[in-house]
Design a protein around this motif. Structure first.
Motif, PDB file in Angstrom:
ATOM      1  N   UNK A   1      14.564  19.744   6.722  1.00 38.71           N
ATOM      2  CA  UNK A   1      13.152  20.099   6.548  1.00 38.71           C
ATOM      3  C   UNK A   1      12.273  18.861   6.681  1.00 38.71           C
TER       4      UNK A   1
ATOM      5  N   UNK B   1      12.594  26.525  -3.482  1.00 33.41           N
ATOM      6  CA  UNK B   1      11.980  27.698  -2.862  1.00 33.41           C
ATOM      7  C   UNK B   1      10.622  27.358  -2.261  1.00 33.41           C
TER       8      UNK B   1
ATOM      9  N   UNK C   1      11.024  25.409   0.895  1.00 30.09           N
ATOM     10  CA  UNK C   1      11.377  26.278   2.032  1.00 30.09           C
ATOM     11  C   UNK C   1      10.144  27.015   2.542  1.00 30.09           C
ATOM     12  N   UNK C   2       9.298  27.447   1.587  1.00 30.75           N
ATOM     13  CA  UNK C   2       8.093  28.196   1.943  1.00 30.75           C
ATOM     14  C   UNK C   2       7.149  27.327   2.772  1.00 30.75           C
TER      15      UNK C   2
ATOM     16  N   UNK D   1       7.934  24.732   4.472  1.00 28.76           N
ATOM     17  CA  UNK D   1       8.602  24.497   5.763  1.00 28.76           C
ATOM     18  C   UNK D   1       8.322  25.634   6.739  1.00 28.76           C
ATOM     19  N   UNK D   2       8.534  26.864   6.276  1.00 28.87           N
ATOM     20  CA  UNK D   2       8.340  28.010   7.168  1.00 28.87           C
ATOM     21  C   UNK D   2       6.870  28.183   7.534  1.00 28.87           C
TER      22      UNK D   2
ATOM     23  N   UNK E   1       6.133  25.933  10.230  1.00 29.39           N
ATOM     24  CA  UNK E   1       6.755  26.426  11.453  1.00 29.39           C
ATOM     25  C   UNK E   1       5.844  27.425  12.157  1.00 29.39           C
ATOM     26  N   UNK E   2       5.145  28.220  11.333  1.00 28.51           N
ATOM     27  CA  UNK E   2       4.278  29.238  11.909  1.00 28.51           C
ATOM     28  C   UNK E   2       2.997  28.605  12.419  1.00 28.51           C
TER      29      UNK E   2
ATOM     30  N   UNK F   1       4.360  24.196  14.658  1.00 24.63           N
ATOM     31  CA  UNK F   1       5.803  24.027  14.850  1.00 24.63           C
ATOM     32  C   UNK F   1       6.217  22.625  15.298  1.00 24.63           C
TER      33      UNK F   1
END
Lengths: 332, 230, 289
Positions: free
Chosen positions: C228, C265, C268-269, C271-272, C275-276, C279
């Motif tokens: 990440x 958590x 991760x959130x 990170x995603x 990504x959206x 990216x």
């Protein structure tokens, strides 16, 4: 004109034999609940589901060139979807399956959008992050049962024999669905597009292939197969928990089966599944040494025989049990 | 003497060269002509060790060197200037040269010597290599192979995409290389240029040598026939 | 207000550790274009090696680096030479699949040797020391971690920018085939690189082992944090991974304020979400992919 007719005729005879063989095998397997014990049926449910999950991974990696480490996210989503729908709507599990399937499809479609912007190792590990996110999310969500998970309440009304037979047939249906979908996809235009994208993305795009759409469809098909396999698998265990259903183990087994059987071949999935379960029955009692052995075997095969067992058996590239090979294509 | 004996070369399952016999004497310049896909690049790559071949297919001074890799061939004095130049974008001109000099053999071609022969590079040394013009990049690419002090310099399409003036600059550098006693194998699309710049020539078609001879006595019509296979 | 500042500092210093996790991964992704799935397990291996050295020699955690770093360098060199160099070139995903198998083997070997129990590296008084700075309490160890991280990044960046080895590394990252044509032995280079990566990991491992109790299965989560950091910072940017690590550390510490179990958590959130929305990461060159 004569030769075209002859060619068509030459291909149809083996094709009928192939179809007949598959129908016979399926019929035989379907009769199992009357001839086998509950234990055997439960094992076969696991075998069918694992084979389907491995098939989906192989479809993505071997035919689409998409390797994912977070494959298990689809398992968890499918499992929780079934339990949530069934318990929530108080609908019997088998009738809930189509709805759970729809959830899996929707999840696959939505997850594809951010993830397919990546490629290679980045995509592979990003899927793992998403799987972890979902696992921790489920672990901390009270209405999904948090750490203890959910029981499948609605199955309680059925007696053991019916429950086992029903789960078994559902698993068999999942396996058949997985294989037929894969075969249909690979024989059709999507299959051709897939292989062109796998071989050279830029050349495929230049030839007019919609690269994103091809990958997207593959992703959704694979995710749907894994999702429904996850649903049925947990239908059999009667309880879904975050750590088990979103566990990396699902991916590890799919990877192992694919590597050993042969990446990019459907025949390899069957061989790999058989081999995995045989090894498990024989050596799982050895605990950590069993895992060390599996991991080492996978590494060895990747280095020494990257096309797997099917690759070794089919060195000539001529064998094609499922009738998906195209003229001019050679096994790399 | 660099010599191939019945050289076969493959890209995976696809055979690109069929029984090629070729030799280059020390200090000679040999031209390879042929249409696209004839196998010229494959031949150079095989000599340079980028494509593996059988051990006895290539001999250098009597020693079989066919199954060598690029690094071993550099150590033996065979260097390839690849098609399309392929300078390292993350490195400056100077770094491109330093890299090759350090990994190659020692000899008369040092970076200082290069700068003497090509003064234009002096002010370009610290520029990222791919910001140079096509002609300048080609000179750097040749220089990069030169500082490894090869006995045999293999040049793949060094005039491709260059203006006539730039092509002249490239060939005057190669003339200096020739005068220093280095052998050159030249793949060149422009047949006329290839013949004037070389001692001997080979013509390839579909992976085979179909014609060869002394450049000064070459019959252009015979070459054209061999080139196109009429 | 003070607490918020302390939280931020904690997040940054945790992030420094993650940046150190990610440094090696950034190198291997950028230069060798491969991901080592066992990266996190190698961090755990380093921690166990440190524990072993400490038990055998009586050295304290930080000094044990004297033995652990050369050992890890050698392990890295061997790993690349014997195993991973055979996977590079043909199939781009082969290194990932092989290192996946390696991850499983490593976790189970560690479990066989050291048992599944959780342990940590004793740093004694050092882990308790802190100093006050304008009313803030800053731990010495986290501060040292941050300093070591920045030092490691600076050294690595200098190595790549100035040395002959670094030039070869950049050349191979640009064009491995052309690099071979100028005499760069890419296989030997990769062995040295993996050796360096494991040496860097050994630094991270000791700092991690002092700070957090670890067990044989702790590897995968370390890999995810390293990964990440790399992606958040932007592919192809070394210093970007440092920034990415800091962002991750901040996200996790902030998440912990909401709910103590949700640190990872939130990471991760974030990170995603990145990504959206972006990216290519903070400093990424989109071309690199």
């Amino acid at each position: 004109m004569n030769s075209v007719h002859q060619t068509a005729h030459r291909r149809s005879t083996p094709r009928i034999a192939r179809v007949a063989a598959i129908v016979l095998v399926l019929a035989g397997l379907a009769a199992a609940p009357w001839f086998s014990s509950f234990a055997t049926q439960r094992l076969l449910v696991e075998v069918f589901c694992v084979a389907s999950i491995a098939l989906a991974w192989n479809l993505m990696a071997g035919y689409g060139g998409i390797v994912v480490v977070g494959h298990h996210m689809f398992v968890g989503v499918g499992a929780y979807a079934l339990f949530a729908v069934s318990n929530g709507l108080q609908l019997n599990p088998w009738l809930s399956l189509p709805l759970a399937f729809a959830v899996s499809v929707a999840f696959a479609a939505v997850s594809a959008l951010p993830l397919l912007r990546l490629s290679g190792p980045y995509l592979a590990v990003a899927t793992w992050v998403l799987a972890e996110l979902l696992r921790i999310g489920a672990l901390n969500t009270p209405w999904l049962g948090a750490g203890g998970g959910l029981p499948l309440e609605t199955i309680r009304g059925f007696d053991r024999a019916t429950r086992n037979a029903g789960t078994y047939w559902a698993a068999l249906a999942v396996l058949a669905f997985a294989f037929f979908t894969a075969i249909a996809m690979l024989r059709g235009r999507l299959g051709l597009a897939l292989m062109s994208v796998r071989d050279s993305q830029s050349a495929a795009a230049a030839s007019g292939v919609n690269v994103f759409r091809t990958k997207f469809l593959l992703w959704v098909v694979a995710g749907a197969i894994v999702g429904v396999a996850g649903s049925v698998s947990y239908m059999g265990t009667l309880q879904v928990t975050p750590d088990a259903s979103f566990g990396l183990n699902w991916t590890a087994v799919a990877l192992f089966i694919t590597i050993l059987g042969g990446i990019g071949s459907l025949e390899g999935v069957l061989i790999g599944t058989l081999l995995y379960f045989t090894l498990r029955e024989l050596f799982a009692d050895y605990g950590t040494w069993y895992f060390i052995g599996l991991g080492s075997l996978a590494m060895l095969v990747m280095i020494v025989a990257p096309s797997g067992i099917w690759g070794i058996l089919n060195r000539s590239g001529q064998m094609d049990a499922f009738g998906i090979r195209r003229r001019g294509e050679t096994l790399s | 003497m660099l010599r191939t004996t019945q050289l076969n070369a493959f890209y995976g399952l696809f055979q690109a060269l069929f029984g090629v016999d070729l030799n280059v004497a020390p200090g000679e310049t040999v031209a390879l002509v042929g249409s696209n896909g004839a196998g010229k690049t494959t031949l150079l790559c095989s000599l340079a060790g980028a494509i593996s071949t059988t051990r006895l297919a290539i001999h250098l001074n009597g020693q079989p060197v066919g199954n060598s890799n690029e690094i071993e061939q550099i150590a033996r004095g065979i260097a390839l200037v690849p098609e399309g130049r392929r300078l390292f974008a993350s490195l400056t001109v100077h770094e491109n040269l330093l890299l090759s000099e350090r990994n190659g053999r020692s000899g008369p071609w040092t970076i200082a010597r290069i700068l003497e022969e090509l003064p234009v590079l002096k002010r370009l040394l610290e520029r990222p290599s791919t910001t140079l013009s096509g002609g300048q990049q080609q000179l750097v690419a040749i220089a990069r192979s030169l500082v490894a002090n090869p006995d045999y310099l293999l040049c793949d399409e060094v005039s491709l995409g260059l203006s006539p003036l730039a092509v002249d600059d490239v060939y005057s550098l190669l003339a200096k290389v020739r005068r220093a006693g280095t052998a050159i194998i030249l793949v060149e699309q422009n047949v006329g240029r290839a013949l004037t710049e070389s001692d001997r020539y080979y013509c390839l078609r579909k992976g085979q040598i179909v014609l060869h001879g002394i450049s000064a006595q070459a019959d252009r019509q015979a070459i054209a026939a061999a080139y196109f296979g009429v | 207000m003070l607490t918020f500042l302390e939280i931020t500092l904690n997040g940054l210093m945790l992030g420094a550790l993650y940046a150190l996790f990610g440094l090696g991964l950034s190198l291997s992704l950028g230069v060798m274009r491969m991901i080592n799935i066992a990266h996190g397990d190698l961090i755990v291996l380093g921690a166990y090696l440190a524990a072993f050295v400490m038990d055998q020699t009586g050295l304290d955690a930080l000094t044990s680096i004297v033995f652990v770093m050369p050992l890890m360098f050698a392990i890295g060199w061997l790993l690349q030479s014997v195993l991973l160099n055979r996977t590079i070139g043909k199939d781009p995903m082969a290194p990932l699949l092989v290192t996946f198998g390696l991850s499983i083997v490593l976790q189970n070997v560690l479990q066989e040797i050291f048992s599944a129990n959780v342990r940590s590296l004793e740093a004694g008084e050092l882990s308790l020391l802190s100093f006050s700075f304008g009313g803030l309490s800053i731990g010495v160890l986290p501060l040292a971690t941050a300093a070591i991280t920045i030092g490691a990044y600076a050294l690595t960046a200098a190595l790549i920018a100035k040395s002959h080895w670094g030039r070869q590394v950049r050349a191979v990252a640009d064009d491995p085939d052309a690099a071979r044509l100028v005499g760069v032995n890419d296989h030997r280079l990769f062995s040295a690189m993996t050796g360096l990566i494991l040496a860097l990991i050994s630094l991270a491992a000791i700092l991690y082992g002092i700070r957090t109790p670890f067990s044989p299965t702790a590897g995968p989560e370390r890999l995810l944090f390293a990964f990440e950091s790399v992606v958040l910072g932007g592919l192809g940017s070394l210093w970007g991974t440092l920034a990415g690590g800091l962002i991750l550390g901040l996200a996790q510490v902030l998440g912990q304020q909401v709910n103590t179990g949700l640190g990872a958590f939130f990471g991760h959130l974030v990170f995603l979400a990145f990504l959206i929305v972006r990216p290519q990461g903070l400093f990424g060159s989109a071309a690199r992919q």
